[in-house]
Design a protein around this motif. Structure first.
Motif, mmCIF file in Angstrom:
data_model
loop_
_atom_site.group_PDB
_atom_site.id
_atom_site.type_symbol
_atom_site.label_atom_id
_atom_site.label_comp_id
_atom_site.label_asym_id
_atom_site.label_seq_id
_atom_site.Cartn_x
_atom_site.Cartn_y
_atom_site.Cartn_z
ATOM 1 N N LEU A 33 31.314 -6.772 26.756
ATOM 2 C CA LEU A 33 29.872 -6.165 26.876
ATOM 3 C C LEU A 33 30.190 -4.799 26.730
ATOM 4 O O LEU A 33 29.660 -3.871 25.777
ATOM 5 C CB LEU A 33 28.956 -6.603 27.844
ATOM 6 N N LEU A 34 30.773 -3.954 27.661
ATOM 7 C CA LEU A 34 31.073 -2.677 27.581
ATOM 8 C C LEU A 34 31.684 -2.294 26.334
ATOM 9 O O LEU A 34 31.502 -1.133 25.835
ATOM 10 C CB LEU A 34 31.952 -2.553 28.873
ATOM 11 N N SER A 35 32.828 -3.098 25.873
ATOM 12 C CA SER A 35 33.614 -2.704 24.724
ATOM 13 C C SER A 35 32.276 -2.530 23.486
ATOM 14 O O SER A 35 32.520 -1.818 22.616
ATOM 15 C CB SER A 35 34.591 -3.839 24.517
ATOM 16 N N GLY A 36 31.452 -3.544 23.549
ATOM 17 C CA GLY A 36 30.280 -3.472 22.361
ATOM 18 C C GLY A 36 29.680 -2.280 22.386
ATOM 19 O O GLY A 36 28.955 -1.836 21.391
ATOM 20 N N ARG B 188 25.560 -8.505 32.352
ATOM 21 C CA ARG B 188 25.239 -9.537 31.745
ATOM 22 C C ARG B 188 24.240 -8.914 30.389
ATOM 23 O O ARG B 188 23.720 -7.840 30.402
ATOM 24 C CB ARG B 188 24.429 -10.395 32.641
ATOM 25 N N PRO B 189 24.217 -9.940 29.493
ATOM 26 C CA PRO B 189 23.528 -9.582 28.152
ATOM 27 C C PRO B 189 21.979 -9.103 28.430
ATOM 28 O O PRO B 189 21.359 -8.242 27.751
ATOM 29 C CB PRO B 189 23.780 -10.722 27.330
ATOM 30 N N ASP B 190 21.385 -9.737 29.638
ATOM 31 C CA ASP B 190 20.027 -9.440 29.782
ATOM 32 C C ASP B 190 19.706 -8.183 30.668
ATOM 33 O O ASP B 190 18.595 -7.726 30.622
ATOM 34 C CB ASP B 190 19.497 -10.609 30.641
ATOM 35 N N GLN B 191 20.795 -7.152 30.846
ATOM 36 C CA GLN B 191 20.592 -6.168 31.533
ATOM 37 C C GLN B 191 20.127 -4.859 30.545
ATOM 38 O O GLN B 191 20.384 -5.080 29.659
ATOM 39 C CB GLN B 191 21.929 -5.557 32.178
ATOM 40 N N PHE C 33 31.203 3.609 43.391
ATOM 41 C CA PHE C 33 29.859 2.828 43.348
ATOM 42 C C PHE C 33 30.517 1.197 43.502
ATOM 43 O O PHE C 33 31.377 1.142 42.484
ATOM 44 C CB PHE C 33 28.926 3.243 42.410
ATOM 45 N N THR C 34 29.838 0.523 44.054
ATOM 46 C CA THR C 34 30.022 -0.882 44.020
ATOM 47 C C THR C 34 29.137 -1.740 43.386
ATOM 48 O O THR C 34 27.964 -1.479 43.779
ATOM 49 C CB THR C 34 30.441 -1.444 45.704
ATOM 50 N N LYS C 35 29.535 -2.426 42.357
ATOM 51 C CA LYS C 35 28.783 -3.419 41.644
ATOM 52 C C LYS C 35 27.656 -2.957 40.895
ATOM 53 O O LYS C 35 27.799 -2.868 39.734
ATOM 54 C CB LYS C 35 28.530 -4.484 42.675
ATOM 55 N N TYR C 36 26.651 -2.724 41.542
ATOM 56 C CA TYR C 36 25.371 -2.201 41.033
ATOM 57 C C TYR C 36 25.049 -0.831 41.452
ATOM 58 O O TYR C 36 25.847 -0.306 41.972
ATOM 59 C CB TYR C 36 24.150 -3.214 41.323
ATOM 60 N N GLU C 37 23.717 -0.332 41.072
ATOM 61 C CA GLU C 37 23.499 1.035 41.500
ATOM 62 C C GLU C 37 23.783 1.985 40.428
ATOM 63 O O GLU C 37 25.015 2.627 40.462
ATOM 64 C CB GLU C 37 23.984 1.469 42.826
ATOM 65 N N TYR C 38 22.943 2.072 39.476
ATOM 66 C CA TYR C 38 23.213 3.345 38.311
ATOM 67 C C TYR C 38 22.100 4.534 38.444
ATOM 68 O O TYR C 38 20.821 3.951 38.253
ATOM 69 C CB TYR C 38 23.352 2.751 36.968
ATOM 70 N N TRP C 39 22.583 5.442 39.067
ATOM 71 C CA TRP C 39 21.523 6.585 39.072
ATOM 72 C C TRP C 39 21.750 7.571 38.249
ATOM 73 O O TRP C 39 22.911 8.588 38.354
ATOM 74 C CB TRP C 39 21.502 7.116 40.694
ATOM 75 N N PHE D 239 21.945 -3.156 27.615
ATOM 76 C CA PHE D 239 22.267 -3.889 26.303
ATOM 77 C C PHE D 239 20.930 -4.211 25.374
ATOM 78 O O PHE D 239 21.048 -5.088 24.447
ATOM 79 C CB PHE D 239 23.137 -5.264 26.456
ATOM 80 N N LYS D 240 20.107 -3.637 25.814
ATOM 81 C CA LYS D 240 18.610 -3.942 25.114
ATOM 82 C C LYS D 240 18.390 -2.720 24.264
ATOM 83 O O LYS D 240 18.780 -1.595 24.442
ATOM 84 C CB LYS D 240 17.412 -3.929 26.141
ATOM 85 N N TRP D 241 17.500 -2.835 23.259
ATOM 86 C CA TRP D 241 17.165 -1.732 22.213
ATOM 87 C C TRP D 241 16.559 -0.697 23.192
ATOM 88 O O TRP D 241 16.570 0.482 22.713
ATOM 89 C CB TRP D 241 16.174 -2.298 21.348
ATOM 90 N N TYR D 242 15.732 -0.692 24.179
ATOM 91 C CA TYR D 242 15.175 0.380 25.080
ATOM 92 C C TYR D 242 16.185 0.925 26.100
ATOM 93 O O TYR D 242 15.677 1.698 26.856
ATOM 94 C CB TYR D 242 13.984 -0.421 25.764
ATOM 95 N N GLY D 243 17.264 0.454 25.925
ATOM 96 C CA GLY D 243 18.392 0.952 27.120
ATOM 97 C C GLY D 243 19.056 2.212 26.954
ATOM 98 O O GLY D 243 20.072 2.327 27.554
ATOM 99 N N SER D 244 18.657 3.062 26.017
ATOM 100 C CA SER D 244 19.535 3.979 25.939
ATOM 101 C C SER D 244 19.873 5.148 26.989
ATOM 102 O O SER D 244 20.918 5.394 27.180
ATOM 103 C CB SER D 244 18.705 5.018 24.711
ATOM 104 N N LEU D 245 18.760 5.264 27.778
ATOM 105 C CA LEU D 245 19.230 6.048 29.079
ATOM 106 C C LEU D 245 20.083 5.161 29.807
ATOM 107 O O LEU D 245 21.101 6.116 30.469
ATOM 108 C CB LEU D 245 17.786 6.243 29.734
ATOM 109 N N HIS D 246 20.209 3.885 29.865
ATOM 110 C CA HIS D 246 21.071 3.320 30.784
ATOM 111 C C HIS D 246 22.494 3.236 30.204
ATOM 112 O O HIS D 246 23.618 3.480 30.858
ATOM 113 C CB HIS D 246 20.600 1.779 31.082
ATOM 114 N N ARG D 247 22.371 3.279 28.973
ATOM 115 C CA ARG D 247 23.778 3.364 28.193
ATOM 116 C C ARG D 247 24.512 4.719 28.405
ATOM 117 O O ARG D 247 25.505 5.037 28.535
ATOM 118 C CB ARG D 247 23.762 2.936 26.667
#
Length: 410
Positions: A188-191, A155-158, A127-133, A161-169
């Motif tokens: 950011l990924l290392s974090g 980026r930090p605003d994605q 997958f290139t750059k974006y698109e997370y399914w 990296f937010k409190w509500y982003g467990s599914l994205h993580r």
């Protein structure tokens, strides 16, 4: 969270379905997905090994294209399957001869993901750059199919990296390896405890460098530009076009090429109103005495930069600027609107003095006044081109990794 994600996917489909009643692009999105599984079943040879490349749209395709083409050269026996999310990618590249098959990506539901992965059974997914399914990533992981993100940018605003982003993580932890554009992305990924990351830059630079070396003549545009200073505006939107229209009377010795992001008839008509002294490329014969040439088709912008002295890139008054690298690669200063901060090359070349952000018509006129000096344009254009050349090489790093790991399972 998964319930909300699935609900959001269905709401999105419903909204696109409603929009398709009036919107041509939305209608293509819906129509293109009808019977897609029947097409996949009838066309794909299950006895062959497949590599799946997914792109959100045309821009991501051009970004990932160097990796796809090098992969094909290294592994000629593997069938290449491309999917697109957006019609703007599919409609332009559905007949791309570098792939064995090109499809729309079915909507990201659990059932669709299972069916798609079972039919395609890829040996590798890129997958290139974006698109997370979520469901596609989950199904790839369940089947131990390696998944790679190339030219990743975080980026930090994605949501990751937010409190509500467990599914994205959760999605990120299903990726075999990330090839990212910069150190900030890696940090950011290392974090998040993800260390399967390489910083190797943006593969789009490789595409730009190749395009420079292989650019083809466009005789009708060459003749229109002959002997004049040329201002090219690429991937423009109405707000960009309104600003640029103010330049034609102030700089009558310049010719202007307008290559809009959308080329539907209504948009082309609105551009003609902004530029009454214009001619459309689609006319069989272009009057070279006109000051403005409107490019009313898609797919040739990268070949037009060779004729320009100065570029304006659209999108900066909307969601973000479009591709600036192609213009920079042809050695010219670049102007764009204020929304550029997601793009590392824009920030770098602003600091270097070769790129110019604007917010108003007065800003644009001031930049044009400054760039009237040919020596200044040549100097700044050289800075831009050197930057592009210095950033090439990401594709080679990715292919060496894949060759060493032979795709490396999850």
């Amino acid at each position: 969270m998964l319930f909300l994600y699935d609900f959001g996917i269905r709401v999105y489909y419903f909204l696109v379905l409603l929009a398709s009643l009036k919107n041509k692009k939305a209608r293509a999105w819906i129509e293109g997905r009808k019977n897609v599984f029947n097409r996949i079943f009838s066309l794909i040879d299950p006895s062959r090994e497949h590599a799946w490349f997914h792109f959100a749209s045309l821009g991501e395709f051009e970004q990932g294209r160097p990796v796809l083409e090098e992969f094909k050269a290294h592994y000629p026996g593997i069938s290449i399957i491309i999917t697109f999310f957006s019609p703007s990618g599919y409609q332009i590249r559905k007949d791309y001869d570098g792939a064995d098959h090109v499809f729309y990506l079915p909507l990201d539901t659990r059932a669709n993901a299972k069916k798609f992965i079972k039919l395609v059974n890829p040996a590798i997914a890129i997958f290139t750059k974006y698109e997370y399914w979520f469901h596609y990533f989950d199904e790839l992981q369940a089947n131990k199919i390696p998944l790679y993100i190339i030219s990743g940018l975080f980026r930090p605003d994605q949501p990751f990296f937010k409190w509500y982003g467990s599914l994205h993580r959760n999605m990120l932890h299903k990726v075999s390896h990330f090839f990212v554009q910069n150190k900030e992305s890696k940090n950011l990924l290392s974090g998040l405890g993800l260390n399967n990351v390489s910083v190797n830059g943006d593969t789009r630079f490789d595409r730009v460098v190749k395009n420079i070396s292989e650019v083809t003549e466009v005789p009708i545009v060459r003749d229109f530009c002959s002997g004049s200073k040329v201002f090219i505006a690429g991937s423009t939107w109405p707000q960009d076009e309104l600003l640029i229209a103010s330049l034609t009377s102030k700089f009558p010795d310049w010719k202007f090429i307008i290559a809009p992001h959308e080329v539907d008839p209504a948009h082309i008509r609105s551009i003609e109103k902004f530029f009454p002294n214009s001619v459309k490329l689609s006319k069989q014969k272009v009057n070279t005495s006109e000051q403005v040439l409107i490019i009313d088709n898609i797919g040739m912008l990268s070949s037009l930069y060779q004729y320009a002295d100065l570029a304006y890139i659209g999108g900066g008054f909307g969601v973000g600027i479009h591709n600036t690298q192609e213009a920079a690669g042809f050695g010219m200063p670049v102007i764009f609107g204020p929304n550029y901060k997601k793009f590392q090359e824009a920030k770098d070349l602003i600091v270097s003095g070769a790129f110019f952000p604007i917010s108003t018509e007065d800003d644009l006129v001031d930049r044009m006044e400054y760039l009237q000096d040919e020596d200044v344009r040549i100097k700044l254009g050289a800075i831009a081109k050197d930057y592009v050349l210095s950033k090439a090489g990401a594709t080679k790093i990715i292919l060496e990794y894949l060759k060493e790991k032979r795709f490396a399972s999850l």
